[in-house]
Write a protein that holds these residues in place. Structure first.
Motif, short mmCIF file in Angstrom:
data_model
loop_
_atom_site.label_atom_id
_atom_site.label_comp_id
_atom_site.label_asym_id
_atom_site.label_seq_id
_atom_site.Cartn_x
_atom_site.Cartn_y
_atom_site.Cartn_z
N SER A 282 0.84 -1.20 0.00
CA SER A 282 0.00 0.00 0.00
C SER A 282 0.88 1.26 0.00
O SER A 282 0.47 2.31 -0.46
CB SER A 282 -0.96 -0.01 1.19
N HIS A 283 2.10 1.13 0.50
CA HIS A 283 3.03 2.27 0.44
C HIS A 283 3.76 2.33 -0.89
O HIS A 283 3.94 3.39 -1.46
CB HIS A 283 4.07 2.16 1.56
N LEU A 284 4.21 1.16 -1.33
CA LEU A 284 5.05 1.13 -2.52
C LEU A 284 5.01 -0.26 -3.14
O LEU A 284 5.33 -1.25 -2.48
CB LEU A 284 6.51 1.47 -2.11
N ASN A 285 4.59 -0.33 -4.42
CA ASN A 285 4.57 -1.61 -5.12
C ASN A 285 5.42 -1.48 -6.39
O ASN A 285 5.03 -0.84 -7.37
CB ASN A 285 3.13 -2.00 -5.47
N PHE A 286 6.59 -2.10 -6.35
CA PHE A 286 7.52 -2.01 -7.48
C PHE A 286 6.94 -2.63 -8.75
O PHE A 286 7.38 -2.31 -9.85
CB PHE A 286 8.84 -2.71 -7.14
N SER A 287 5.97 -3.53 -8.60
CA SER A 287 5.37 -4.16 -9.79
C SER A 287 4.42 -3.22 -10.52
O SER A 287 3.94 -3.55 -11.61
CB SER A 287 4.60 -5.43 -9.40
N LYS A 288 4.10 -2.07 -9.91
CA LYS A 288 3.17 -1.13 -10.56
C LYS A 288 3.87 0.18 -10.94
O LYS A 288 3.22 1.20 -11.16
CB LYS A 288 2.00 -0.79 -9.61
N TRP A 289 5.17 0.14 -10.98
CA TRP A 289 5.95 1.35 -11.15
C TRP A 289 5.55 2.17 -12.38
O TRP A 289 5.31 3.37 -12.33
CB TRP A 289 7.44 0.98 -11.22
N ARG A 290 5.47 1.49 -13.52
CA ARG A 290 5.23 2.19 -14.77
C ARG A 290 3.91 2.96 -14.75
O ARG A 290 3.75 3.95 -15.46
CB ARG A 290 5.20 1.14 -15.89
N ARG A 291 2.97 2.47 -13.94
CA ARG A 291 1.65 3.12 -13.91
C ARG A 291 1.57 4.31 -12.97
O ARG A 291 0.55 5.01 -12.93
CB ARG A 291 0.58 2.08 -13.54
N MET A 292 2.63 4.53 -12.21
CA MET A 292 2.60 5.69 -11.30
C MET A 292 2.84 6.95 -12.11
O MET A 292 3.52 6.92 -13.14
CB MET A 292 3.74 5.59 -10.29
N ASP A 293 2.28 8.06 -11.61
CA ASP A 293 2.59 9.28 -12.35
C ASP A 293 3.94 9.83 -11.88
O ASP A 293 4.52 9.37 -10.90
CB ASP A 293 1.45 10.30 -12.28
N TYR A 294 4.40 10.77 -12.65
CA TYR A 294 5.69 11.39 -12.46
C TYR A 294 5.95 11.81 -11.01
O TYR A 294 7.00 11.54 -10.43
CB TYR A 294 5.68 12.58 -13.42
#
Ligand code: HEC
Length: 159
Positions: free
Chosen positions: A96-108
């Motif tokens: 919930s704090h940080l998911n490296f598997s969803k990195w590309r979907r995070m905004d800048y």
């Protein structure tokens, strides 16, 4: 006579407690948290998208990915309740704090904030969690390894 009676009462009670504990330990095994192992896709993965060098990727995978990604590397004892519940909670909270598997979907902005949080956590020796490195000493990072990771993090150009 009286004494012997007492001893056997305590023995009896101990036996009942032992049997009950075993029943409880077996009983709780039936409540199994879902496994954090999703269909493998590296499309949104941090290390892949930011082209981490092999040695850095290895360090981060070893030390962070079991909690902060969709793919936990479970050990046999992680499946045994109540340890499995503890592990499951950690993973949910970590993701919930940080998911490296969803990195590309995070905004800048999220990416930048996360990079700076990662540096802080490493510098302050907060991650990987101490409760984790007790059971998984191989996940512990040396000063030199932390420095290598941080140096690489600073080279990332967030898009
Ligand atoms: C055993 C599981 C576990 C491992 C392994 C782990 N973390 Fe965490 N991490 C957590 C949990 C739980 C939280 C949320 C609670 C907290 O901050 O303590 C968290 C929070 C964080 C945060 C967010 C902090 C904030 O200010 O919001 C960052 C960044 C982070 N971890 C980075 C890392 C990095 C980098 C690694 C590897 C070097 C790592 N973690 C390894 C469990 C883990």
């Amino acid at each position: 006579m009286v004494n012997r009676g007492k001893t056997s009462f305590f023995k009896e009670r101990r036996r009942i407690i032992t049997v009950l504990s075993i029943i409880v330990l077996i009983g709780i095994q039936f409540y199994r948290p879902g496994k954090n192992v999703q269909k493998k896709s590296l499309y949104n993965d941090f290390l892949r998208n930011e082209k981490a060098p092999e040695n850095i990727a290895e360090l981060i995978k070893n030390s962070c990915y079991s909690c902060h990604s969709d793919y936990t590397d479970y050990y046999w004892y992680d499946h045994i309740a109540p340890a499995s519940w503890y592990v499951d909670n950690h993973i949910k909270e970590a993701k919930s704090h940080l998911n490296f598997s969803k990195w590309r979907r995070m905004d800048y902005r999220d990416k930048r904030a996360n990079l700076s949080r990662i540096v802080t956590e490493l510098n302050e020796d907060k991650m990987p969690l101490a409760s984790y490195t007790i059971m998984h000493p191989e996940a512990k990072l040396t000063e030199n390894e932390k420095k290598k990771i941080i140096d690489w993090l600073y080279t990332i150009e967030v898009r």
